[in-house]
Design a protein around this motif. Structure first.
Motif, PDB file in Angstrom:
ATOM      1  N   ASN A   1      48.714  44.715  53.138  1.00 48.48           N
ATOM      2  CA  ASN A   1      47.553  44.638  52.492  1.00 48.48           C
ATOM      3  C   ASN A   1      47.639  43.670  51.254  1.00 48.48           C
ATOM      4  O   ASN A   1      46.800  42.959  51.099  1.00 48.48           O
ATOM      5  CB  ASN A   1      46.731  45.765  52.004  1.00 48.48           C
ATOM      6  CG  ASN A   1      45.146  45.912  52.459  1.00 48.48           C
ATOM      7  OD1 ASN A   1      44.579  44.795  52.134  1.00 48.48           O
ATOM      8  ND2 ASN A   1      44.699  46.757  53.093  1.00 48.48           N
TER       9      ASN A   1
ATOM     10  N   TYR B   1      44.164  34.747  48.487  1.00 49.76           N
ATOM     11  CA  TYR B   1      43.697  34.169  47.326  1.00 49.76           C
ATOM     12  C   TYR B   1      44.696  33.101  46.657  1.00 49.76           C
ATOM     13  O   TYR B   1      44.864  33.155  45.496  1.00 49.76           O
ATOM     14  CB  TYR B   1      43.285  35.467  46.251  1.00 49.76           C
ATOM     15  CG  TYR B   1      42.270  36.195  46.934  1.00 49.76           C
ATOM     16  CD1 TYR B   1      41.156  35.757  47.145  1.00 49.76           C
ATOM     17  CD2 TYR B   1      42.652  37.580  47.493  1.00 49.76           C
ATOM     18  CE1 TYR B   1      39.987  36.512  47.774  1.00 49.76           C
ATOM     19  CE2 TYR B   1      41.711  38.214  48.181  1.00 49.76           C
ATOM     20  CZ  TYR B   1      40.447  37.642  48.270  1.00 49.76           C
ATOM     21  OH  TYR B   1      39.575  38.642  48.896  1.00 49.76           O
TER      22      TYR B   1
ATOM     23  N   GLY C   1      36.187  44.332  50.962  1.00 47.62           N
ATOM     24  CA  GLY C   1      36.257  44.891  49.644  1.00 47.62           C
ATOM     25  C   GLY C   1      36.730  46.132  49.777  1.00 47.62           C
ATOM     26  O   GLY C   1      36.442  46.886  48.904  1.00 47.62           O
TER      27      GLY C   1
ATOM     28  N   SER D   1      40.738  49.584  47.486  1.00 48.93           N
ATOM     29  CA  SER D   1      40.435  51.040  47.483  1.00 48.93           C
ATOM     30  C   SER D   1      41.315  51.847  48.401  1.00 48.93           C
ATOM     31  O   SER D   1      41.492  52.992  47.835  1.00 48.93           O
ATOM     32  CB  SER D   1      38.820  51.202  47.478  1.00 48.93           C
ATOM     33  OG  SER D   1      38.494  51.016  48.742  1.00 48.93           O
TER      34      SER D   1
HETATM   35  P1  ADP Z   1      38.758  42.169  49.953  1.00 48.02           P
HETATM   36  O1  ADP Z   1      40.243  41.435  50.177  1.00 48.02           O
HETATM   37  O2  ADP Z   1      38.501  42.468  51.529  1.00 48.02           O
HETATM   38  O3  ADP Z   1      37.426  41.400  49.434  1.00 48.02           O
HETATM   39  P2  ADP Z   1      40.008  43.931  48.755  1.00 48.02           P
HETATM   40  O4  ADP Z   1      39.585  45.291  48.224  1.00 48.02           O
HETATM   41  O5  ADP Z   1      41.425  43.781  49.267  1.00 48.02           O
HETATM   42  O6  ADP Z   1      39.001  43.348  49.503  1.00 48.02           O
HETATM   43  O7  ADP Z   1      40.002  42.994  47.175  1.00 48.02           O
HETATM   44  C1  ADP Z   1      38.847  43.285  46.302  1.00 48.02           C
HETATM   45  C2  ADP Z   1      38.818  41.763  45.557  1.00 48.02           C
HETATM   46  O8  ADP Z   1      39.715  41.774  44.664  1.00 48.02           O
HETATM   47  C3  ADP Z   1      38.734  40.659  46.560  1.00 48.02           C
HETATM   48  O9  ADP Z   1      37.458  40.340  46.771  1.00 48.02           O
HETATM   49  C4  ADP Z   1      39.199  39.502  45.426  1.00 48.02           C
HETATM   50  O10 ADP Z   1      38.250  39.223  44.693  1.00 48.02           O
HETATM   51  C5  ADP Z   1      40.162  40.409  44.614  1.00 48.02           C
HETATM   52  N1  ADP Z   1      41.593  40.218  45.036  1.00 48.02           N
HETATM   53  C6  ADP Z   1      42.412  41.116  45.656  1.00 48.02           C
HETATM   54  N2  ADP Z   1      43.799  40.626  45.633  1.00 48.02           N
HETATM   55  C7  ADP Z   1      43.751  39.386  44.950  1.00 48.02           C
HETATM   56  C8  ADP Z   1      44.870  38.437  44.680  1.00 48.02           C
HETATM   57  N3  ADP Z   1      46.069  38.613  45.203  1.00 48.02           N
HETATM   58  N4  ADP Z   1      44.063  37.339  43.676  1.00 48.02           N
HETATM   59  C9  ADP Z   1      43.105  37.209  43.524  1.00 48.02           C
HETATM   60  N5  ADP Z   1      41.962  38.046  43.696  1.00 48.02           N
HETATM   61  C10 ADP Z   1      42.400  39.350  44.376  1.00 48.02           C
END
Ligand code: ADP
Length: 536
Positions: A436, A444, A500, A504
């Protein structure tokens, strides 16, 4: 009431007889002796309410006997008698603590009235002393009650309430052990204890009341606890006598409407618990009952709150998820329908593209459904972890191919030292977390950028880190992104797909392993997601 006792000390036998008759007629218990020695011997055995003491005794002088008598019994009423009045004698006797000084021959009526006055004074002294003692006892009891009620109101956690109340009760009543059972589904369950050995506690756990009477309330109404009744052991009731206790007292705990349990104390000494002690136990029982009810109401309220939260979660889940599920489904359905159209033919490359999209979208659906399932298991507290002692390098190796496929358009560097200490993990779940995090790092960041996965030891944990050179995360959102359904509202995020839920779920899994997950990031320069796993 027992008769009041009068000791007559006089060497004149005739006088002794006359006085005995007069006093017995008045209902006194009379003892007559002729010497000082006999008088003291007698007084040592039984307390005389009144002593009629001749001043001139054959062995020791009356005034000396007076001192010895009063030393033995400061409360005895001593009336001095003498044949030849002497003022010095009289003053001396009164100074030494005699109640009165009478001259022989004594007028019986006068004697009786002096005795009556002396006894009245004595009764007042006794009554006063009893009142003072009672007051002191009441004071002590109030102190105990206060201590118990303070300790039970400090906490809403039932176990703590009961244990601390019992400790106070045992201390106050100078006994070694205390126990408290609460009524649940026709059983008495041991909920609090003090001073019992772990083995004894094991034996005392449950008493199945329904097996005994079919009606739990009637057994609770027994004045004494059932534990010492013969034949009770087959229902789980343990005889305190068999556990080495000689005496015990037990009271019922009840609200205005119903019995809720029993509380008691036990000692290894022979001890007759008097009414007062049982009353005190009852008073403490009432305090404890209130505290128990409060804690139970609090627990009920908390679980109602938890249920409401779960309900909100479900609504939230439905609203968020239906959209996420619909998007890949729509794509799959669209491309599949297109392929199935009989009147349109696609060239090989287009067909392949369509099928690839269907494949990709199915994967997305799969991941989403997997995340949802994990999420709901975590929320319900039923996520089962199959923990085994593993080397984290092996766990990463098992998902290596998948990670390189995910990051095929990035430079992925995996640097896990082979000799890290072992950790207790569910390898599938930890693999899911790492996948994950790498997936997010890909989502990103830009093509061709570097993603590093490494691990190292730090104090008593292993820290695993997934670092990218992507968009980074603003400082104020570094906690929020771990909340379910939270996504950073930025153009870049809007383009990427996700519900999102990923982070979590990661947090839930890591916390279930006793670890912690967090992110360090320079906004604009990349993020470094780290989690810890305790070394076993
Ligand atoms: P998703 O990726 O499905 O939106 P996540 O729970 O994995 O949900 O992540 C939540 C949010 O955290 C993402 O929508 C993104 O905005 C931010 N995020 C997660 N990982 C990264 C990363 N490696 N770099 C930048 N932002 C991140």
């Amino acid at each position: 009431m027992s008769k009041e006792r009068i000791l007559v000390v006089d060497d004149d036998n005739g006088f002794q007889e006359v006085i005995r008759r007069i006093l017995q007629r008045q209902g006194f218990d009379v003892e007559t002796v002729g010497t000082a020695e006999k008088a003291l011997e007698n007084a040592r055995e039984i307390f005389p309410n009144t002593t009629l003491l001749d001043v001139s005794l054959p062995d020791i002088s009356g005034t000396e006997v007076l001192s010895s008598l009063l030393e033995l019994h400061p409360d005895t009423v001593v009336i001095m008698l003498t044949g030849h009045s002497s003022v010095t004698n009289a003053v001396q006797s009164l100074n030494r603590g005699a109640f009165a000084y009478l001259e022989k021959p004594v007028d019986p009526e006068h004697l009786l009235s002096v005795i009556a006055r002396g006894l009245e004074k004595q009764r007042l002294v006794f009554e006063n002393r009893r009142l003072v003692e009672e007051l002191e006892q009441k004071n002590r009891e109030m102190g105990i009650l206060l201590a118990v009620s303070q300790s039970v109101s400090q906490s809403l956690e039932l176990q703590k309430i009961l244990d601390s109340a019992l400790a106070k009760v045992a201390e106050a009543m100078s006994v070694e052990a205390g126990f408290l059972y609460l009524l649940e589904n026709g059983q008495l369950l041991l909920k609090g204890s003090y001073g019992f050995t772990p083995e004894n506690l094991q034996k005392m756990k449950v008493i199945r009341l329904f097996d005994i009477t079919g009606d739990s309330s009637s057994i609770l109404n027994l004045p004494l606890f059932v534990m010492n009744k013969p034949g009770m052991e087959q229902y789980g009731a343990v005889s305190l006598t068999k556990l080495g206790y000689k005496s015990y007292a037990c009271v019922q705990l009840a609200t205005a409407d119903e019995p809720i349990g029993i509380m008691g104390v036990a000692t290894t000494l022979e001890h007759n618990f008097i009414q007062r002690e049982v009353e005190l136990l009852n008073a403490i029982g009432r305090e404890v009952t209130i505290a128990v009810r409060n804690a139970q109401l609090y627990e009920e309220a908390s679980s109602a709150k938890a249920l409401r939260e779960l309900d909100t979660l479900r609504t939230e889940l439905l609203a968020n998820v239906s959209h996420e599920l619909r998007t890949p489904l729509a794509a799959i359905k669209g491309f599949a329908s297109a392929l199935l159209q009989q009147d349109v033919t696609f060239d090989e490359e287009t067909r392949r593209e369509f099928i690839q999209t269907i494949d990709m979208e199915s994967d997305r659906l799969n991941i989403l459904i997997e995340e949802l399932l994990t999420m709901s298991r975590l929320e319900a507290g039923v996520l089962e972890l199959r923990k085994e002692r593993r080397n984290i390098k092996d766990v990463v190796d098992s998902i290596r191919d998948r990670l390189f496929t995910l990051a095929s358009k990035r430079k992925l560097k995996i640097m896990i030292p082979p000799d890290l200490p072992l950790v207790a993990v569910d390898d599938i779940r930890i693999g899911q977390v790492i996948t994950n995090l790498v997936d997010n790092a890909v989502k990103y960041s830009d093509e061709g950028s570097l993603i590093t996965l490494d691990a190292r030891t730090e104090e008593d944990a292993i820290i695993i880190s997934v670092k990218d050179e992507g968009i980074g995360i603003p400082a104020e959102l570094r906690e929020k992104i771990f909340e379910r359904f939270y996504r950073v509202k930025a153009k870049r995020t809007a383009n990427s797909r996700g519900a999102g839920l990923g982070l979590s779920v990661c947090r839930g899994i890591i916390e279930a392993h006793g670890g912690r997950i967090w992110v360090e990031s320079d906004a604009g320069k990349g993020s470094d997601f780290r989690f810890s796993l305790p070394i076993i």
